[in-house]
Design an enzyme around this catalytic site. Structure first.
Site, mmCIF file in Angstrom:
data_model
loop_
_atom_site.group_PDB
_atom_site.id
_atom_site.type_symbol
_atom_site.label_atom_id
_atom_site.label_comp_id
_atom_site.label_asym_id
_atom_site.label_seq_id
_atom_site.Cartn_x
_atom_site.Cartn_y
_atom_site.Cartn_z
ATOM 1 N N TYR A 258 0.831 -1.204 0.000
ATOM 2 C CA TYR A 258 0.000 0.000 0.000
ATOM 3 C C TYR A 258 0.868 1.258 0.000
ATOM 4 O O TYR A 258 0.770 2.097 -0.899
ATOM 5 C CB TYR A 258 -0.944 -0.007 1.203
ATOM 6 C CG TYR A 258 -1.588 1.339 1.471
ATOM 7 C CD1 TYR A 258 -2.338 1.980 0.491
ATOM 8 C CD2 TYR A 258 -1.439 1.967 2.708
ATOM 9 C CE1 TYR A 258 -2.930 3.219 0.726
ATOM 10 C CE2 TYR A 258 -2.032 3.199 2.958
ATOM 11 C CZ TYR A 258 -2.764 3.821 1.966
ATOM 12 O OH TYR A 258 -3.332 5.046 2.209
ATOM 13 N N LYS A 262 1.723 3.904 -3.102
ATOM 14 C CA LYS A 262 1.354 5.310 -2.913
ATOM 15 C C LYS A 262 2.575 6.208 -3.090
ATOM 16 O O LYS A 262 2.477 7.303 -3.669
ATOM 17 C CB LYS A 262 0.739 5.521 -1.533
ATOM 18 C CG LYS A 262 -0.665 4.963 -1.373
ATOM 19 C CD LYS A 262 -1.707 5.733 -2.177
ATOM 20 C CE LYS A 262 -2.027 7.070 -1.569
ATOM 21 N NZ LYS A 262 -3.108 7.780 -2.314
#
Length: 524
Positions: A258, A262
């Site tokens: 994640y 990002k």
């Protein structure tokens, strides 16, 4: 790299300028495009803008849907009829739906598709009209399969920035990131943008020479992920792709796919922005609203909340965490106020650059995990949850573990005892088997939560928010009253005990049964 300007303490004196940033004036008549608008944070943002700046122009809301009718239904059900908007309903009364319809335009789209999935004619209209693009779309699962996370969090910003470069009037591109893009950096972490190919492993592991440290090549990561992926969603392939994401993240100094994807999304935006002013908002763990539009509103099970609810329901007595570590938490309404202030500042000045704002509490107002645990214990002791027969569920102080095996053993022992106690209360064999299955699932759930949250519950980084505090200094007193985001002013005992946990029970638990199904990785 952006310059670092030390924050000057104000010692309680008034710091707002007379003129301020001009937030209200900037929003007047502006046309916005918002992705991820049906998500938790973006909804709080849309509500705030419509309530504080009713003179704003159209807000184009990107919605994943099969057709216009389905998009309109999602807009109606997930935004217009949401409890979050009750203050706006009270303000506008019978004209509420007319007002909302005049401002919100549902747009069928998907940042995982070419041209972000917007049909050509409407895309042309938006590209001529839009002043600000706000990208709040993200896949927030910590353990998502690598190709899916990349497609949303890295390639998605590429697609949206490609669209942004077509927009004739665009004044700002605002990207919602997360403070945890800083990966395994430790100590005080400054608000600095990423350059293409930056790798945290090189910063944090001095024993690695420049030649020995793997090069972060985003195009290569994408090729690797998609060459390894297949359209099949059978369990072995899904797990293989999840493992690949975790492996690639750790190689380069991030804790999971994640935050890794990002961070690469930020790199892509910085590389592509050209003369477009860009603001990257990096909140930490976004939780329920502190005061606006009313205290305690939230949606979904945010990062720390599955643990809180499992504990309150008697399904968890301890957790894998450093009790002296800091959990960096910020209320959603403070995050969106900072977003609007940064939007107005950089959108009105048309100053090209990548401007980073970390909306965080760990430096200015740290919430220590053991203090959080005490507050949660006090709350559930005073206001216990009830079991299926209406009896209060007793809780004991939370135990902390620094060893995963010891934690697993404790969880398993607790589950056996709980199952025996529940089974003794019933004589039906079928119900007994069901209880045993439930206890087994709760054990696996607790172990899974501990595994994916471990990098955060033992985290040693503290997020500097100097740029964010300097933004507050530029605001007028009136703007600070309407758009306040001083995380240093948060009273944690009041927020946790009187606002957040009651809001969690009211809006997420909603009187449901004992099972708590978390939405993992709900850091924006």
């Amino acid at each position: 790299m952006m310059s670092f300007v030390p924050y000057k303490e104000t010692n309680g004196t008034k710091v707002g300028s007379t003129r301020g940033i001009g937030i209200a004036g900037f929003l007047e008549g502006k046309q916005l495009l918002v992705t991820g608008a049906t998500g938790f944070l973006a909804k709080v943002l849309v509500e705030k803008i419509l309530r504080i700046a009713p003179g704003v122009g159209k807000i184009y809301v990107l919605i994943k849907a099969d057709d216009k009718e389905a998009a309109a239904k999602r807009l109606e059900f997930e935004i217009i009829n949401a409890e979050l908007f009750r203050c706006l309903r009270e303000i506008h009364g019978k004209e509420y739906h007319e007002f909302m319809s005049s401002k919100l335009v549902p747009v069928i789209g998907n940042i995982r598709e070419a041209n972000v999935g917007i049909e050509t004619e409407l895309a042309d209209e938006i590209s001529k009209e839009v002043d600000v693009i706000i990208n709040s779309a993200a896949n927030t699962a910590f353990d998502e399969r690598y190709d899916v996370a990349l497609d949303t969090n890295t390639i998605g910003p590429f697609r949206l920035m490609s669209f942004a470069r077509r927009c004739e009037k665009l004044k700002l591109f605002l990207h919602v990131s997360t403070a945890y893009v800083n990966g395994q950096r430790q100590g005080r972490i400054l608000e600095k943008p990423f350059g293409m190919g930056d790798t945290i492993k090189r910063e944090t592991s001095p024993e690695f020479s420049a030649n020995a440290t793997p090069i972060l090549d985003i195009e290569s990561e994408i090729r690797l992920a998609f060459s390894s992926a297949k359209t099949s969603w059978d369990a072995p392939l899904v797990q293989k792709m999840k493992d690949l994401g975790l492996e690639r993240a750790k190689i380069h100094g991030w804790q999971d796919s994640y935050v890794f994807t990002k961070a690469m999304g930020e790199m892509v935006i910085n590389c592509m922005r050209g003369d477009i002013p860009v603001v990257a908002i990096r909140p930490s763990i976004v939780e329920s609203t502190y005061s606006e539009p009313f205290p305690g509103w939230m949606e979904g099970n945010r990062m720390m909340d599955p643990v809180v609810l499992l504990y309150g329901k008697g399904q968890l007595t301890g957790f894998l965490a450093d009790p002296n570590a800091v959990l960096d938490v910020v209320p959603a309404d403070m995050v969106v106020s900072a977003m609007v202030a940064a939007m107005a500042k950089h959108g009105s000045r048309s100053n090209p650059g990548m401007h980073i704002y970390q909306i965080t509490s760990s430096v200015v107002n740290p919430l220590v995990i053991q203090d959080l645990a005490k507050l949660i214990f006090q709350h559930f002791s005073a206001f216990p949850c009830m079991d299926a027969k209406g009896r209060p569920i007793a809780v004991s102080p939370i135990k902390f573990f620094d060893d995963a095996n010891e934690f697993s053993a404790c969880v398993s022992t607790d589950a056996v005892r709980r199952n025996e106690r529940l089974a003794a209360a019933v004589s039906n064999e079928k119900i007994s088997r069901s209880l045993k299955s439930f206890c087994s699932r709760s054990v696996e759930q607790a172990k899974h939560l501990a595994k994916i949250y471990e990098p955060y519950t033992f985290y040693g980084g503290r997020f500097d928010n100097t740029n964010t505090r300097e933004l507050m200094v530029e605001m007028s007193e009136e703007e600070r009253r309407s758009f306040g985001f001083d995380v240093g002013s948060i009273d944690w005992e009041h927020y946790i005990s009187d606002v957040h946990v009651p809001g969690l029970r009211r809006h997420v638990m909603k009187g449901r049964g004992r099972s708590i199904e978390p939405q993992l990785g709900a850091i924006p």
